[in-house]
Design an enzyme around this catalytic site. Structure first.
Site, PDB file in Angstrom:
ATOM      1  N   ASN A  12       0.888  -1.261  -0.380  1.00  0.00           N
ATOM      2  CA  ASN A  12      -0.350  -0.021  -0.341  1.00  0.00           C
ATOM      3  C   ASN A  12       0.898   1.232  -0.358  1.00  0.00           C
ATOM      4  O   ASN A  12       1.614   1.183   0.838  1.00  0.00           O
ATOM      5  CB  ASN A  12      -0.662   0.046   1.475  1.00  0.00           C
ATOM      6  CG  ASN A  12      -1.838   1.225   1.553  1.00  0.00           C
ATOM      7  OD1 ASN A  12      -2.000   1.996   0.421  1.00  0.00           O
ATOM      8  ND2 ASN A  12      -2.213   1.365   2.500  1.00  0.00           N
ATOM      9  N   TRP A  13       1.074   1.772  -1.798  1.00  0.00           N
ATOM     10  CA  TRP A  13       1.772   3.120  -1.685  1.00  0.00           C
ATOM     11  C   TRP A  13       1.710   3.994  -0.645  1.00  0.00           C
ATOM     12  O   TRP A  13       2.398   5.152  -0.112  1.00  0.00           O
ATOM     13  CB  TRP A  13       2.100   3.172  -2.973  1.00  0.00           C
ATOM     14  CG  TRP A  13       2.877   2.285  -3.447  1.00  0.00           C
ATOM     15  CD1 TRP A  13       3.732   1.129  -2.726  1.00  0.00           C
ATOM     16  CD2 TRP A  13       3.400   2.946  -4.911  1.00  0.00           C
ATOM     17  NE1 TRP A  13       3.981   0.510  -4.392  1.00  0.00           N
ATOM     18  CE2 TRP A  13       3.916   1.322  -5.595  1.00  0.00           C
ATOM     19  CE3 TRP A  13       3.193   3.716  -5.484  1.00  0.00           C
ATOM     20  CZ2 TRP A  13       4.276   1.555  -6.423  1.00  0.00           C
ATOM     21  CZ3 TRP A  13       4.051   3.253  -6.992  1.00  0.00           C
ATOM     22  CH2 TRP A  13       4.422   2.576  -7.463  1.00  0.00           C
ATOM     23  N   LYS A  14       0.007   4.581  -0.361  1.00  0.00           N
ATOM     24  CA  LYS A  14      -0.449   5.575   0.709  1.00  0.00           C
ATOM     25  C   LYS A  14       0.198   6.421  -0.458  1.00  0.00           C
ATOM     26  O   LYS A  14       0.230   6.168  -2.109  1.00  0.00           O
ATOM     27  CB  LYS A  14      -0.120   5.509   1.761  1.00  0.00           C
ATOM     28  CG  LYS A  14       0.547   4.058   2.529  1.00  0.00           C
ATOM     29  CD  LYS A  14       0.395   4.491   4.610  1.00  0.00           C
ATOM     30  CE  LYS A  14      -0.179   2.941   4.645  1.00  0.00           C
ATOM     31  NZ  LYS A  14      -0.290   3.679   6.300  1.00  0.00           N
ATOM     32  N   HIS A  99      -9.252   1.551   5.035  1.00  0.00           N
ATOM     33  CA  HIS A  99      -8.198   1.748   5.429  1.00  0.00           C
ATOM     34  C   HIS A  99      -8.738   3.035   6.546  1.00  0.00           C
ATOM     35  O   HIS A  99      -8.964   3.252   6.729  1.00  0.00           O
ATOM     36  CB  HIS A  99      -6.859   2.232   4.742  1.00  0.00           C
ATOM     37  CG  HIS A  99      -5.817   2.498   4.951  1.00  0.00           C
ATOM     38  ND1 HIS A  99      -4.917   2.739   6.098  1.00  0.00           N
ATOM     39  CD2 HIS A  99      -4.713   1.441   4.878  1.00  0.00           C
ATOM     40  CE1 HIS A  99      -4.122   2.684   5.958  1.00  0.00           C
ATOM     41  NE2 HIS A  99      -3.665   1.485   5.930  1.00  0.00           N
ATOM     42  N   GLU A 101      -7.082   4.927   8.024  1.00  0.00           N
ATOM     43  CA  GLU A 101      -6.337   6.345   7.849  1.00  0.00           C
ATOM     44  C   GLU A 101      -7.536   7.491   6.909  1.00  0.00           C
ATOM     45  O   GLU A 101      -7.739   8.179   7.187  1.00  0.00           O
ATOM     46  CB  GLU A 101      -4.737   6.522   6.600  1.00  0.00           C
ATOM     47  CG  GLU A 101      -3.902   6.373   7.325  1.00  0.00           C
ATOM     48  CD  GLU A 101      -2.564   5.593   6.647  1.00  0.00           C
ATOM     49  OE1 GLU A 101      -2.990   5.505   5.440  1.00  0.00           O
ATOM     50  OE2 GLU A 101      -1.769   4.937   7.805  1.00  0.00           O
ATOM     51  N   GLU A 171      -5.470  -4.410  10.824  1.00  0.00           N
ATOM     52  CA  GLU A 171      -4.475  -3.745  11.302  1.00  0.00           C
ATOM     53  C   GLU A 171      -4.809  -3.194  12.098  1.00  0.00           C
ATOM     54  O   GLU A 171      -5.346  -2.182  12.106  1.00  0.00           O
ATOM     55  CB  GLU A 171      -4.362  -2.239   9.982  1.00  0.00           C
ATOM     56  CG  GLU A 171      -4.086  -2.985   8.131  1.00  0.00           C
ATOM     57  CD  GLU A 171      -3.507  -2.766   7.345  1.00  0.00           C
ATOM     58  OE1 GLU A 171      -2.283  -2.319   7.125  1.00  0.00           O
ATOM     59  OE2 GLU A 171      -3.561  -1.555   6.897  1.00  0.00           O
ATOM     60  N   GLY A 177       2.507   2.039  10.596  1.00  0.00           N
ATOM     61  CA  GLY A 177       3.915   3.034  10.658  1.00  0.00           C
ATOM     62  C   GLY A 177       4.126   4.082  11.475  1.00  0.00           C
ATOM     63  O   GLY A 177       5.465   4.764  11.998  1.00  0.00           O
ATOM     64  N   SER A 213       3.638  -2.130  10.132  1.00  0.00           N
ATOM     65  CA  SER A 213       5.168  -2.058  10.941  1.00  0.00           C
ATOM     66  C   SER A 213       5.565  -3.742  10.519  1.00  0.00           C
ATOM     67  O   SER A 213       6.590  -3.932  10.965  1.00  0.00           O
ATOM     68  CB  SER A 213       5.340  -1.601  12.517  1.00  0.00           C
ATOM     69  OG  SER A 213       5.117  -0.209  12.468  1.00  0.00           O
ATOM     70  N   GLY A 234       2.605  -1.064   4.001  1.00  0.00           N
ATOM     71  CA  GLY A 234       2.789   0.500   3.784  1.00  0.00           C
ATOM     72  C   GLY A 234       4.882   0.683   3.267  1.00  0.00           C
ATOM     73  O   GLY A 234       4.722   0.257   2.687  1.00  0.00           O
ATOM     74  N   GLY A 235       4.999   1.086   4.152  1.00  0.00           N
ATOM     75  CA  GLY A 235       6.382   1.812   4.484  1.00  0.00           C
ATOM     76  C   GLY A 235       7.238   1.196   3.888  1.00  0.00           C
ATOM     77  O   GLY A 235       8.365   1.573   2.768  1.00  0.00           O
TER      78      GLY A 235
HETATM   79  P1  13P Z   1       3.627   0.591   7.434  1.00  0.00           P
HETATM   80  O1  13P Z   1       3.297  -0.395   7.104  1.00  0.00           O
HETATM   81  O2  13P Z   1       4.138   1.869   7.192  1.00  0.00           O
HETATM   82  O3  13P Z   1       3.067   0.654   8.805  1.00  0.00           O
HETATM   83  O4  13P Z   1       1.353   0.564   7.083  1.00  0.00           O
HETATM   84  C1  13P Z   1       0.789  -0.709   7.063  1.00  0.00           C
HETATM   85  C2  13P Z   1      -0.477   0.174   5.747  1.00  0.00           C
HETATM   86  O5  13P Z   1      -1.137   0.800   6.994  1.00  0.00           O
HETATM   87  C3  13P Z   1      -0.915  -0.721   5.559  1.00  0.00           C
HETATM   88  O6  13P Z   1      -2.092  -0.300   4.682  1.00  0.00           O
END
Ligand code: 13P
Length: 257
Positions: A12-14, A99, A101, A171, A177, A213, A234-235
């Site tokens: 998930n590149w966000k 998600h 967010e 999640e 994050g 994470s 994510g990251g």
């Molecule tokens: P991180 O891997 O950066 O913690 O993000 C997880 C995430 O929200 C994937 O959708």
């Protein structure tokens, strides 16, 4: 001798990426994924403007692609919205919905997330439905209540056949994050709880991903858990070597034991 389930790892590149750097990342991931065992599936969910680029660079590779959200509406005068069939037009197979967010920053309700999951299914795509509790909710002992309600609101709108086409991602909000992943046992406990709900719906084979994470050094232990079928990353999905190492960890535990 037991055979573990196949694994699915989705990036998930966000709101990250630009054309030039995406090209390098997508080509590296496409190439690296070619060396993974057949038991690992890989996807990336990119910002809407880059769906065409993902299609151009990933077509013919082992990597699928998709979006990070869709509109709950189908078509019309809704400035700024992007409908699920538009995402499908670019050869996508995935769309994340719910998600944390979006639930937090865009006030998306469980009900809205459920409608979005329906729109994604109608467009012939796989919804990745995200669920998770906040730190406060966990501390109050409400994790199962919160994720149970989030999942039930989606399942209530679907037939068992439709539910079987979902992917569900657990999640925990506090793990996203933060560098502080849930422990493998904490994640497994919630996944087992979610699995029981899905079994009751007749959708026990739905892939259950863990997100929050996930890094190369903790992925294998997480993916080794019996109800963790992969990860939503994510990251670490923004770095080809880290993402491919996580995919490799999925491969290491998904072969016939
Ligand atoms: P991180 O891997 O950066 O913690 O993000 C997880 C995430 O929200 C994937 O959708």
């Amino acid at each position: 001798m037991s055979k573990q389930r196949a694994k699915l790892v989705v990036g998930n590149w966000k709101m990250h990426g630009r054309l030039a750097e995406n090209a390098v990342l997508l080509e590296a991931v496409a190439q690296g994924a070619g060396a993974l065992p057949e038991s690992v599936r890989v996807g990336v969910c990119v910002p809407f403007p880059y769906l065409a680029q993902a299609q151009a660079l990933l077509q013919g590779s082992r990597v699928t692609w998709g979006a990070q959200d869709v509109s709950a509406l189908t078509e019309g005068a809704y400035t700024g919205e992007v409908a699920a069939p538009m995402v499908a037009d670019f050869g996508s197979s995935l769309a994340i919905v719910g998600h944390s967010e979006r639930r937090a920053y865009h006030r998306e309700s469980a009900e809205l997330v459920a409608v979005k999951a329906q729109r994604v299914l109608e467009a012939g795509l796989t919804p990745i439905v995200c669920l998770g509790e906040t730190a406060e909710e966990r501390d109050a002992g409400k994790t199962e209540q919160v994720v149970g309600e989030q999942l039930d609101t989606v399942l209530a709108k679907l037939s068992s056949g439709e539910a079987a086409r979902l992917v569900v991602a657990y999640e925990p909000v506090w793990a996203i994050g933060s560098g502080q992943s849930a422990t493998a046992q904490q994640a497994q406990d919630v996944h087992a709880f979610l699995r029981a709900r899905l079994v009751a719906k007749g959708a026990g084979e739905v892939p259950l991903l863990y997100g929050g994470s996930v890094k190369p050094d903790n992925a294998e232990e997480l993916f080794r858990q019996p109800d963790i079928d992969g990860g939503l990353i994510g990251g670490a999905s923004l770095h080809d070597q880290d993402f491919l190492a996580i995919c490799g960890a999925a491969g290491a535990v998904s072969v016939t034991q």
